[in-house]
Design a protein around this motif. Sequence first.
Motif, PDB file in Angstrom:
ATOM      1  N   GLY A   1     -34.139 -41.426  82.462  1.00  0.00           N
ATOM      2  CA  GLY A   1     -33.994 -40.226  83.288  1.00  0.00           C
ATOM      3  C   GLY A   1     -32.830 -40.403  84.250  1.00  0.00           C
TER       4      GLY A   1
ATOM      5  N   CYS B   1     -30.031 -38.974  77.912  1.00  0.00           N
ATOM      6  CA  CYS B   1     -30.540 -38.934  79.295  1.00  0.00           C
ATOM      7  C   CYS B   1     -31.232 -37.605  79.585  1.00  0.00           C
ATOM      8  N   ARG B   2     -32.303 -37.686  80.291  1.00  0.00           N
ATOM      9  CA  ARG B   2     -33.023 -36.480  80.691  1.00  0.00           C
ATOM     10  C   ARG B   2     -32.694 -36.196  82.162  1.00  0.00           C
ATOM     11  N   CYS B   3     -32.215 -34.987  82.456  1.00  0.00           N
ATOM     12  CA  CYS B   3     -31.823 -34.649  83.836  1.00  0.00           C
ATOM     13  C   CYS B   3     -33.033 -34.189  84.630  1.00  0.00           C
ATOM     14  N   LEU B   4     -33.295 -34.861  85.726  1.00  0.00           N
ATOM     15  CA  LEU B   4     -34.498 -34.582  86.508  1.00  0.00           C
ATOM     16  C   LEU B   4     -34.210 -34.026  87.897  1.00  0.00           C
TER      17      LEU B   4
ATOM     18  N   ASN C   1     -36.131 -41.149  74.847  1.00  0.00           N
ATOM     19  CA  ASN C   1     -36.639 -40.317  75.955  1.00  0.00           C
ATOM     20  C   ASN C   1     -37.096 -41.099  77.183  1.00  0.00           C
TER      21      ASN C   1
ATOM     22  N   ARG D   1     -41.184 -31.697  86.821  1.00  0.00           N
ATOM     23  CA  ARG D   1     -40.177 -32.226  85.886  1.00  0.00           C
ATOM     24  C   ARG D   1     -40.486 -33.679  85.538  1.00  0.00           C
ATOM     25  N   PHE D   2     -40.843 -34.471  86.544  1.00  0.00           N
ATOM     26  CA  PHE D   2     -41.162 -35.885  86.273  1.00  0.00           C
ATOM     27  C   PHE D   2     -42.430 -36.004  85.427  1.00  0.00           C
TER      28      PHE D   2
ATOM     29  N   PHE E   1     -35.667 -44.590  85.643  1.00  0.00           N
ATOM     30  CA  PHE E   1     -34.899 -43.572  86.358  1.00  0.00           C
ATOM     31  C   PHE E   1     -33.599 -44.215  86.848  1.00  0.00           C
TER      32      PHE E   1
ATOM     33  N   TRP F   1     -41.817 -35.345  81.857  1.00  0.00           N
ATOM     34  CA  TRP F   1     -41.117 -36.507  81.279  1.00  0.00           C
ATOM     35  C   TRP F   1     -42.105 -37.647  81.017  1.00  0.00           C
TER      36      TRP F   1
END
Length: 361
Positions: free
Chosen positions: A155, A171-174, A152, A348-349, A129, A352
């Motif tokens: 984050g 990047c994954r937006c959390l 993936n 969300r986490f 993260f 992921w």
Amino acid sequence: MISSSQSLSLLFLSTPVGVLGTGEGGGVELTIKNLAQDLLHSKHQVNILAPKDSYLENIPIETIPGNLQVAVQGEGREAPIRLPANSVLANMCDYARQVQSQYDLIVNFAYDWLPFYLTPFFQTPIAHFISMGSMSEALDEIMRETASRFPNTLGVYTKTQAETFPFADACRCLGSGLDLSLYEFSRESNPEFVWLGRIAPEKGLEDAVAAAEQLGVRLKIFGLLQDQTYWHKILESYPHASIHYGGFLPTHELQQEIRQCRGLLMTPRWVEAFGNVAIEALACGVPVISYRRGGPAEIIQDGKTGFLVEPDSVEGLIKAMKRIGEIDRWACRQQAEAEYSLPALRDRFLQWFNQILTSSK
Ligand code: UDP
């Protein structure tokens, strides 16, 4: 396929720049605490590795000795990677290596080169993260390599933050979230404004003080005094400003102070990755006035839950401060409830984490 209801055993690597609970680590401390607490309540196991003397109520922490990391934002983009002797970060990584088989996933919150570099040397997958925007060439490079070898696994808080990196698409937006029950709504307010955060140059406190001075309103300031020289320069430059510095307060006391104020001022000089203080203010019903830069520009609904102002414009802040009465404080609380609850953050986490676990099988 990993079932989303399966209980996970998670090892969090905290930020190595500060002791958890002191504010030295900035907003990521709150994110770690909130997420850990909520995962523990929903039957997952979480253990946090953090520097010596770290403490969070009701959350298991394994404290690790060693010297703290220097915060990367003070180092410059071209700076080489540095580790002190007896580095707490290295000690945390070594401890994680030894206990890794007890965990399904390691979640790294350290904005540092070493955990990224060590990722291929671990058998247990690592989710990273990233809590700030791009700060260092060397770090960008190792993060990019990690993203390409372990898709993936990166984050971030926001899209704007991701866009500071050359690997934005990976990047994954959390986002972020709060235990909203800890923040009490207040319909009424005093005439004063509030500014929250680490007192450090990237936060641009001097602009908030200048605006308050010109408008003749009182400004309350809360947060860790990280840079004494910077702070004293502000006091000297604005001798007529009516300011009150109340120190670094725990959440319960902080929200009591925030909710009495007319509005929160956010004046970031850098691309703020998120700005947890924005959602803490909204949760109390306090509108937010911020430069249109970084996370706050994604959070604040301009004209509805606050105002977005041209970056670095004290004039813009003043204009918005004069209009603060137009904002319905209940709309602020409603936005916090709709978008920044803890269960939503946890979901969300978890999605992921489950994606990473599924693809690492
Ligand atoms: N904070 C706090 N007590 C205070 C002032 C601030 O606990 O008296 C916390 C606040 O809750 C927030 C953090 O300090 O979580 C500041 O984080 P933010 O994301 O706004 O900025 P960062 O420091 O990460 O740049």
